[in-house]
Design a protein around this motif. Sequence first.
Motif, mmCIF file in Angstrom:
data_model
loop_
_atom_site.group_PDB
_atom_site.id
_atom_site.type_symbol
_atom_site.label_atom_id
_atom_site.label_comp_id
_atom_site.label_asym_id
_atom_site.label_seq_id
_atom_site.Cartn_x
_atom_site.Cartn_y
_atom_site.Cartn_z
ATOM 1 N N LEU A 5 44.982 48.137 49.326
ATOM 2 C CA LEU A 5 44.120 47.828 48.189
ATOM 3 C C LEU A 5 43.642 46.388 48.277
ATOM 4 O O LEU A 5 44.433 45.473 48.507
ATOM 5 C CB LEU A 5 44.917 48.043 46.897
ATOM 6 C CG LEU A 5 44.216 47.843 45.564
ATOM 7 C CD1 LEU A 5 43.053 48.811 45.398
ATOM 8 C CD2 LEU A 5 45.228 48.038 44.419
ATOM 9 N N GLY A 6 42.330 46.193 48.076
ATOM 10 C CA GLY A 6 41.822 44.834 48.133
ATOM 11 C C GLY A 6 40.314 44.760 48.108
ATOM 12 O O GLY A 6 39.638 45.628 47.549
ATOM 13 N N ASP A 7 39.793 43.719 48.746
ATOM 14 C CA ASP A 7 38.357 43.436 48.733
ATOM 15 C C ASP A 7 37.740 43.754 50.092
ATOM 16 O O ASP A 7 38.213 44.644 50.807
ATOM 17 C CB ASP A 7 38.118 41.979 48.308
ATOM 18 C CG ASP A 7 38.985 41.002 49.099
ATOM 19 O OD1 ASP A 7 39.202 41.231 50.306
ATOM 20 O OD2 ASP A 7 39.443 39.991 48.523
ATOM 21 N N SER A 8 36.689 43.036 50.485
ATOM 22 C CA SER A 8 35.990 43.345 51.734
ATOM 23 C C SER A 8 36.849 43.083 52.964
ATOM 24 O O SER A 8 36.644 43.706 54.013
ATOM 25 C CB SER A 8 34.695 42.537 51.833
ATOM 26 O OG SER A 8 34.952 41.136 51.789
ATOM 27 N N GLU A 40 34.957 42.417 45.523
ATOM 28 C CA GLU A 40 35.757 42.519 44.306
ATOM 29 C C GLU A 40 36.693 41.328 44.107
ATOM 30 O O GLU A 40 37.250 40.776 45.059
ATOM 31 C CB GLU A 40 36.551 43.819 44.300
ATOM 32 C CG GLU A 40 35.664 45.031 44.090
ATOM 33 C CD GLU A 40 36.427 46.240 43.593
ATOM 34 O OE1 GLU A 40 35.789 47.119 42.990
ATOM 35 O OE2 GLU A 40 37.651 46.315 43.793
ATOM 36 N N VAL A 41 36.863 40.979 42.843
ATOM 37 C CA VAL A 41 37.896 40.043 42.417
ATOM 38 C C VAL A 41 39.048 40.859 41.850
ATOM 39 O O VAL A 41 38.978 42.091 41.764
ATOM 40 C CB VAL A 41 37.360 39.048 41.367
ATOM 41 C CG1 VAL A 41 36.212 38.227 41.948
ATOM 42 C CG2 VAL A 41 36.895 39.773 40.094
ATOM 43 N N VAL A 42 40.122 40.199 41.440
ATOM 44 C CA VAL A 42 41.283 40.936 40.944
ATOM 45 C C VAL A 42 40.919 41.777 39.723
ATOM 46 O O VAL A 42 41.339 42.931 39.600
ATOM 47 C CB VAL A 42 42.431 39.962 40.619
ATOM 48 C CG1 VAL A 42 43.594 40.696 39.972
ATOM 49 C CG2 VAL A 42 42.905 39.255 41.885
ATOM 50 N N VAL A 61 49.874 48.266 49.861
ATOM 51 C CA VAL A 61 49.667 46.937 50.442
ATOM 52 C C VAL A 61 48.519 46.290 49.676
ATOM 53 O O VAL A 61 47.407 46.819 49.653
ATOM 54 C CB VAL A 61 49.319 47.019 51.941
ATOM 55 C CG1 VAL A 61 49.049 45.627 52.499
ATOM 56 C CG2 VAL A 61 50.433 47.705 52.726
ATOM 57 N N LEU A 62 48.782 45.169 49.036
ATOM 58 C CA LEU A 62 47.786 44.491 48.206
ATOM 59 C C LEU A 62 47.392 43.163 48.840
ATOM 60 O O LEU A 62 48.253 42.313 49.088
ATOM 61 C CB LEU A 62 48.355 44.243 46.808
ATOM 62 C CG LEU A 62 47.468 43.448 45.839
ATOM 63 C CD1 LEU A 62 46.212 44.245 45.488
ATOM 64 C CD2 LEU A 62 48.248 43.088 44.576
ATOM 65 N N MET A 63 46.107 43.009 49.108
ATOM 66 C CA MET A 63 45.595 41.706 49.535
ATOM 67 C C MET A 63 44.259 41.475 48.832
ATOM 68 O O MET A 63 43.220 41.999 49.232
ATOM 69 C CB MET A 63 45.413 41.614 51.060
ATOM 70 C CG MET A 63 44.932 40.227 51.492
ATOM 71 S SD MET A 63 45.139 39.851 53.262
ATOM 72 C CE MET A 63 44.120 41.108 54.032
ATOM 73 N N VAL A 64 44.303 40.694 47.775
ATOM 74 C CA VAL A 64 43.102 40.428 46.991
ATOM 75 C C VAL A 64 43.225 39.049 46.354
ATOM 76 O O VAL A 64 44.330 38.593 46.054
ATOM 77 C CB VAL A 64 42.888 41.519 45.910
ATOM 78 C CG1 VAL A 64 43.983 41.482 44.850
ATOM 79 C CG2 VAL A 64 41.513 41.418 45.271
ATOM 80 N N THR A 118 49.676 37.219 51.109
ATOM 81 C CA THR A 118 49.003 35.975 50.755
ATOM 82 C C THR A 118 47.594 35.988 51.323
ATOM 83 O O THR A 118 47.276 36.759 52.241
ATOM 84 C CB THR A 118 49.773 34.753 51.276
ATOM 85 O OG1 THR A 118 49.879 34.836 52.705
ATOM 86 C CG2 THR A 118 51.147 34.670 50.644
ATOM 87 N N LEU A 119 46.746 35.145 50.788
ATOM 88 C CA LEU A 119 45.337 35.133 51.168
ATOM 89 C C LEU A 119 45.135 34.411 52.490
ATOM 90 O O LEU A 119 45.737 33.367 52.739
ATOM 91 C CB LEU A 119 44.501 34.444 50.093
ATOM 92 C CG LEU A 119 44.616 35.019 48.679
ATOM 93 C CD1 LEU A 119 43.721 34.229 47.735
ATOM 94 C CD2 LEU A 119 44.269 36.498 48.660
#
Length: 249
Positions: A5-8, A40-42, A61-64, A118-119
């Motif tokens: 799950l996350g953004d581009s 997308e943002v959070v 798995v979350l990276m956002v 982490t970002l």
Amino acid sequence: MLVCLGDSITHGGLGADWVGGLRHRLGDGALVVNAGANGEVVWSVRQRLDEVARCRPAAIVLMVGTNDAVGTLGERWAAYYENSQKLPQAPDENWFAQQYDALVGELAGMTPGLVCLTLPPLGEQPESSAYAVVQRYNEVIRASAARHGADVLDAHATLRERLTRAGVAHGPAFVGSLPKFLAWMIGSAIGHYVVGWSWDRVATRRDLVLTSDTIHPSDRAGAAIVDLVEPWARTALWADEDHRGDTTL
């Protein structure tokens, strides 16, 4: 089932598809859903959690947060995200912290198998202001993960180590101009999808190692993320015997 799950950066259309790489590594016995969405943002991610819940994920798995961070780097960036994502307010650090903590709490309620990444760095110049913003956001990520009992994988440190291994101590900074960044992003897509260059080649032509445009991952960076996530995913996914569900998002 494993949901990424996350953004581009997770979606993989504007840079290396690390989720596809992870799916390949895990093999036919794993169902891996790419739930990344460009821009997308959070807050945006939180608006579509019903879709994630329908998958009945065994692991997430979350990276956002990269767009949240970039949205604080100037008024034009803030307006860009506020308008394109139809946000209720302009991005800022306090709002990110509130939204991220709420998101992690909601995801932890879906499955005990949750890891927060982490970002990645913005650009490849550690002394830049963009790097400092990302470091502050990563502290929020670590704190929220600890508060809700989620695991943490340090993608930022992993990618910094790959830069060091490549002999890069002071690379190009994040492209702070919105028009220039959009031109670079579009140029990267043309180079990859029209000309047929790898993401690594696009990066190299700009004296970059880990990104094609100072945000989206090169093939090298995508492989590094897969290396980081794969062991955790194997443990979390097969710890739950029932990892089936609706794979449609």
